[in-house]
Design a protein around this motif. Structure first.
Motif, PDB file in Angstrom:
ATOM      1  N   ASN A  57      45.689  38.125  37.876  1.00  0.00           N
ATOM      2  CA  ASN A  57      46.698  37.373  38.632  1.00  0.00           C
ATOM      3  C   ASN A  57      47.898  37.015  37.758  1.00  0.00           C
ATOM      4  O   ASN A  57      48.987  36.746  38.264  1.00  0.00           O
ATOM      5  CB  ASN A  57      46.090  36.104  39.225  1.00  0.00           C
ATOM      6  CG  ASN A  57      45.187  36.403  40.415  1.00  0.00           C
ATOM      7  OD1 ASN A  57      45.339  37.434  41.072  1.00  0.00           O
ATOM      8  ND2 ASN A  57      44.241  35.514  40.691  1.00  0.00           N
TER       9      ASN A  57
ATOM     10  N   GLN B  71      32.978  37.792  33.149  1.00  0.00           N
ATOM     11  CA  GLN B  71      32.875  36.963  34.356  1.00  0.00           C
ATOM     12  C   GLN B  71      33.948  37.346  35.370  1.00  0.00           C
ATOM     13  O   GLN B  71      35.122  37.495  35.006  1.00  0.00           O
ATOM     14  CB  GLN B  71      33.001  35.480  33.999  1.00  0.00           C
ATOM     15  CG  GLN B  71      31.892  34.963  33.098  1.00  0.00           C
ATOM     16  CD  GLN B  71      30.515  35.111  33.718  1.00  0.00           C
ATOM     17  OE1 GLN B  71      30.320  34.842  34.909  1.00  0.00           O
ATOM     18  NE2 GLN B  71      29.548  35.539  32.920  1.00  0.00           N
ATOM     19  N   ILE B  72      33.551  37.489  36.618  1.00  0.00           N
ATOM     20  CA  ILE B  72      34.488  37.924  37.658  1.00  0.00           C
ATOM     21  C   ILE B  72      35.651  36.943  37.799  1.00  0.00           C
ATOM     22  O   ILE B  72      36.805  37.359  37.984  1.00  0.00           O
ATOM     23  CB  ILE B  72      33.734  38.103  38.993  1.00  0.00           C
ATOM     24  CG1 ILE B  72      32.763  39.290  38.867  1.00  0.00           C
ATOM     25  CG2 ILE B  72      34.708  38.330  40.148  1.00  0.00           C
ATOM     26  CD1 ILE B  72      31.864  39.482  40.070  1.00  0.00           C
ATOM     27  N   GLU B  73      35.362  35.654  37.699  1.00  0.00           N
ATOM     28  CA  GLU B  73      36.421  34.657  37.850  1.00  0.00           C
ATOM     29  C   GLU B  73      37.492  34.814  36.763  1.00  0.00           C
ATOM     30  O   GLU B  73      38.697  34.698  37.030  1.00  0.00           O
ATOM     31  CB  GLU B  73      35.816  33.242  37.805  1.00  0.00           C
ATOM     32  CG  GLU B  73      34.922  32.912  38.993  1.00  0.00           C
ATOM     33  CD  GLU B  73      33.531  33.561  38.914  1.00  0.00           C
ATOM     34  OE1 GLU B  73      32.808  33.569  39.932  1.00  0.00           O
ATOM     35  OE2 GLU B  73      33.167  34.069  37.814  1.00  0.00           O
ATOM     36  N   ASP B  74      37.052  35.069  35.523  1.00  0.00           N
ATOM     37  CA  ASP B  74      38.006  35.279  34.428  1.00  0.00           C
ATOM     38  C   ASP B  74      38.801  36.563  34.644  1.00  0.00           C
ATOM     39  O   ASP B  74      39.997  36.641  34.325  1.00  0.00           O
ATOM     40  CB  ASP B  74      37.264  35.354  33.094  1.00  0.00           C
ATOM     41  CG  ASP B  74      36.568  34.059  32.735  1.00  0.00           C
ATOM     42  OD1 ASP B  74      37.014  32.993  33.210  1.00  0.00           O
ATOM     43  OD2 ASP B  74      35.568  34.105  31.993  1.00  0.00           O
ATOM     44  N   TYR B  75      38.126  37.568  35.156  1.00  0.00           N
ATOM     45  CA  TYR B  75      38.757  38.858  35.443  1.00  0.00           C
ATOM     46  C   TYR B  75      39.897  38.675  36.441  1.00  0.00           C
ATOM     47  O   TYR B  75      41.026  39.146  36.228  1.00  0.00           O
ATOM     48  CB  TYR B  75      37.679  39.795  35.980  1.00  0.00           C
ATOM     49  CG  TYR B  75      38.120  41.197  36.333  1.00  0.00           C
ATOM     50  CD1 TYR B  75      38.478  42.108  35.347  1.00  0.00           C
ATOM     51  CD2 TYR B  75      38.137  41.630  37.664  1.00  0.00           C
ATOM     52  CE1 TYR B  75      38.846  43.408  35.676  1.00  0.00           C
ATOM     53  CE2 TYR B  75      38.507  42.923  37.998  1.00  0.00           C
ATOM     54  CZ  TYR B  75      38.859  43.807  36.996  1.00  0.00           C
ATOM     55  OH  TYR B  75      39.226  45.090  37.327  1.00  0.00           O
ATOM     56  N   TYR B  76      39.616  37.961  37.531  1.00  0.00           N
ATOM     57  CA  TYR B  76      40.650  37.712  38.554  1.00  0.00           C
ATOM     58  C   TYR B  76      41.802  36.894  37.975  1.00  0.00           C
ATOM     59  O   TYR B  76      42.976  37.177  38.248  1.00  0.00           O
ATOM     60  CB  TYR B  76      40.043  36.956  39.735  1.00  0.00           C
ATOM     61  CG  TYR B  76      39.109  37.763  40.605  1.00  0.00           C
ATOM     62  CD1 TYR B  76      39.089  39.155  40.569  1.00  0.00           C
ATOM     63  CD2 TYR B  76      38.236  37.127  41.479  1.00  0.00           C
ATOM     64  CE1 TYR B  76      38.242  39.882  41.378  1.00  0.00           C
ATOM     65  CE2 TYR B  76      37.380  37.854  42.295  1.00  0.00           C
ATOM     66  CZ  TYR B  76      37.387  39.224  42.241  1.00  0.00           C
ATOM     67  OH  TYR B  76      36.547  39.944  43.047  1.00  0.00           O
ATOM     68  N   LYS B  77      41.475  35.890  37.180  1.00  0.00           N
ATOM     69  CA  LYS B  77      42.505  34.994  36.650  1.00  0.00           C
ATOM     70  C   LYS B  77      43.515  35.752  35.788  1.00  0.00           C
ATOM     71  O   LYS B  77      44.739  35.579  35.936  1.00  0.00           O
ATOM     72  CB  LYS B  77      41.838  33.882  35.832  1.00  0.00           C
ATOM     73  CG  LYS B  77      42.815  32.877  35.244  1.00  0.00           C
ATOM     74  CD  LYS B  77      42.076  31.790  34.471  1.00  0.00           C
ATOM     75  CE  LYS B  77      43.058  30.795  33.846  1.00  0.00           C
ATOM     76  NZ  LYS B  77      42.331  29.735  33.085  1.00  0.00           N
TER      77      LYS B  77
ATOM     78  N   ARG C 284      26.269  40.823  39.370  1.00  0.00           N
ATOM     79  CA  ARG C 284      26.401  39.581  40.144  1.00  0.00           C
ATOM     80  C   ARG C 284      25.546  39.748  41.397  1.00  0.00           C
ATOM     81  O   ARG C 284      25.773  40.673  42.170  1.00  0.00           O
ATOM     82  CB  ARG C 284      27.867  39.326  40.496  1.00  0.00           C
ATOM     83  CG  ARG C 284      28.117  38.088  41.358  1.00  0.00           C
ATOM     84  CD  ARG C 284      27.866  36.789  40.607  1.00  0.00           C
ATOM     85  NE  ARG C 284      28.732  36.591  39.460  1.00  0.00           N
ATOM     86  CZ  ARG C 284      29.912  35.973  39.504  1.00  0.00           C
ATOM     87  NH1 ARG C 284      30.384  35.515  40.668  1.00  0.00           N
ATOM     88  NH2 ARG C 284      30.632  35.816  38.410  1.00  0.00           N
TER      89      ARG C 284
ATOM     90  N   TYR D 191      37.435  42.335  45.071  1.00  0.00           N
ATOM     91  CA  TYR D 191      37.095  42.976  43.798  1.00  0.00           C
ATOM     92  C   TYR D 191      37.781  44.335  43.676  1.00  0.00           C
ATOM     93  O   TYR D 191      38.337  44.668  42.618  1.00  0.00           O
ATOM     94  CB  TYR D 191      35.581  43.118  43.656  1.00  0.00           C
ATOM     95  CG  TYR D 191      35.176  43.652  42.299  1.00  0.00           C
ATOM     96  CD1 TYR D 191      35.183  42.821  41.183  1.00  0.00           C
ATOM     97  CD2 TYR D 191      34.824  44.987  42.127  1.00  0.00           C
ATOM     98  CE1 TYR D 191      34.846  43.308  39.926  1.00  0.00           C
ATOM     99  CE2 TYR D 191      34.482  45.484  40.877  1.00  0.00           C
ATOM    100  CZ  TYR D 191      34.487  44.637  39.776  1.00  0.00           C
ATOM    101  OH  TYR D 191      34.159  45.129  38.539  1.00  0.00           O
TER     102      TYR D 191
END
Length: 456
Positions: A352, A343-349, A73, A84
């Motif tokens: 969580n 994808q970082i967004e999917d990783y965070y989701k 990224r 992160y």
């Protein structure tokens, strides 16, 4: 190396950091639950004997290198660091819930991306957070990848104090024209400074990565890079072919035209020249694409038969279980593989939601395990052997495999015995082709699209 052999064997093929290779992972038989079962089984079998390995993927870079095939990224916003790293620790804690004893960490590697994008303070928080609920193996090995332009004394000292004794720097090539083409401009003085700083602090192994087959690169460029490398004498080297796969990696590898790339014949000449020069300096070839001085642990592991290969490349020791943390990281239980979302967004989701962020993987069947062992033997020691009793599943198709190998034997690339094969010195550059003859999944179903880089 003759032009005829190059033309004959220069085909698209896997690099065999795993078997089965990722395009042949069976998603129908994979789930997070059976991945969990395979990892717990492996952990129980091996943690107390040999410990585990950790790979942590740190994807951020301040600029895009157009030769790079890694998941990254691009950003200059360092505010991304803290969220992160917190997510990585959350993933680690979720894995810890699966185990009934503390993991013993034998190997830990920080890859990227650019691990030295992160501040020394944040790297300190990350590693201490990992070690809070783990035990260090007696002869553990911690390593990281550093960018020569931004690896500071503070980075090196902080990580050294945490137990890191090995660092590798991406050099690629010292010619400015080549560096501009791949968008990785770093003067020799920066590599020299980073290398000498590591040694001054106490690092026992400093590695350099050098690539041949880059745009605009010629034989003189390779010679110049090796001669400059001789001045610094890193303990180990990765000297490997640029993998041009823009159809997979997207526009990041289209900073130049295909016509700017060396021909297959020139690439092989670059490799042969580089290998010859490295031998003159005192480097010994280790497996595929790796070289080391006799004093380095990688050479010693080759000599005593403990050399291992996994998604981190060649390592000086083996652990049965390897856990990958971070986006796109791949884990290996020996009985199965899993890969995190990219994808970082999917990783965070997913984190969580208290879900380990795996999105694909493969559970190995008995045939897979047999073939995996053969390919690992070839990649690490250039030889393998079999028996009718142990390899009965595989033996149904091994005559066909041997027929494929007969032609390589006629070309002087290997020797076939009654129950074994051994790759010759002449054949070692073609070890990927040899492994492909053992790869039954590849033989049964050729990929629909070109998924692999060229073997030469």
């Amino acid at each position: 190396m003759s032009r005829a052999l190059i033309n004959k064997y220069n085909i698209a093929g896997p690099r065999y950091t795993s078997y089965p290779t990722v395009p042949y992972w069976n998603q129908e038989t994979f789930s997070l639950e059976n991945w969990k079962d395979s990892l717990i089984k492996s952990f129980h079998e091996s943690n107390s004997k040999e410990g585990i390995s950790l790979y942590i993927h740190l994807p951020f870079c301040e600029s895009l290198c157009t030769f790079c095939g890694c998941n990254k990224r691009i950003t200059k916003q360092h505010s991304v660091e803290s969220p992160y790293l917190k997510a990585i620790l959350k993933e680690w804690y979720l894995y810890l819930e699966w185990f009934d004893e503390k993991p013993i960490i034998k190997e830990l590697h920080l890859g990227g991306g650019t691990p030295t994008f992160f501040s020394p303070e944040n790297l300190n928080l990350l590693i201490n957070g990992i070690l809070d609920d783990a035990v260090l193996a007696e002869n553990h090995e911690f390593s990281f990848e550093g960018h020569p332009n931004n690896t500071t004394r503070e980075h090196l000292q902080t990580l050294y104090n945490l137990g890191f004794k090995r660092v590798s720097y991406g050099v690629q090539d010292y010619n400015e024209t080549v560096q501009r083409a791949i968008h990785r401009v770093q003067p020799f003085e920066n590599v020299k400074r980073a290398t000498e700083l590591a040694r001054e602090i106490g690092y026992t192994s400093v590695g350099h990565d050098i690539i041949f087959g880059l745009p605009f690169q010629n034989l003189d460029h390779v010679k110049e890079t090796i001669l400059k490398t001789k001045e610094l004498l890193p303990n180990r080297l990765a000297f490997y072919s640029y993998a041009h796969v823009p159809w997979i990696k997207g526009n990041g590898q289209r900073g130049f035209s295909d016509s700017d790339l060396p021909s297959a014949e020139l690439k092989r000449s670059q490799y042969e020249l580089g290998k010859e020069l490295l031998a003159e300096v005192g480097y010994h070839e280790i497996g595929m694409d790796h070289f080391a001085l006799k004093t380095d642990s990688l050479y010693k592991s080759m000599e005593n038969g403990s050399l291992h290969r996994n998604f981190m490349g060649y390592t000086a020791s083996k652990t049965q279980a390897m856990i990958g943390l971070g986006v796109s990281s791949i884990s290996d239980s020996w009985y199965g593989f899993s890969q995190n979302v990219k994808q970082i967004e999917d990783y965070y989701k997913l984190l969580n939601q208290d879900v380990i962020p795996v999105y694909r993987g493969h559970i190995l069947n008995e045939e897979d395990l047999i073939i995996r062992n053969h390919i690992l033997n070839l990649m690490c020691g250039f030889k393998t052997e079999w028996s009718q009793d142990q390899d009965y599943l595989y033996f149904d198709e091994i005559p066909e495999t041997l027929m494929r190998l007969k032609e390589m034997e006629a070309d002087g690339l290997l020797n076939i015995n009654s129950n074994s094969i051994e790759v010759t010195k002449k054949g070692q550059p073609f070890v990927r082709n040899v492994c492909m003859a053992f790869d039954l999944l590849l033989q049964r179903r050729q990929p629909d699209t070109q998924l692999f880089s060229m073997t030469v």
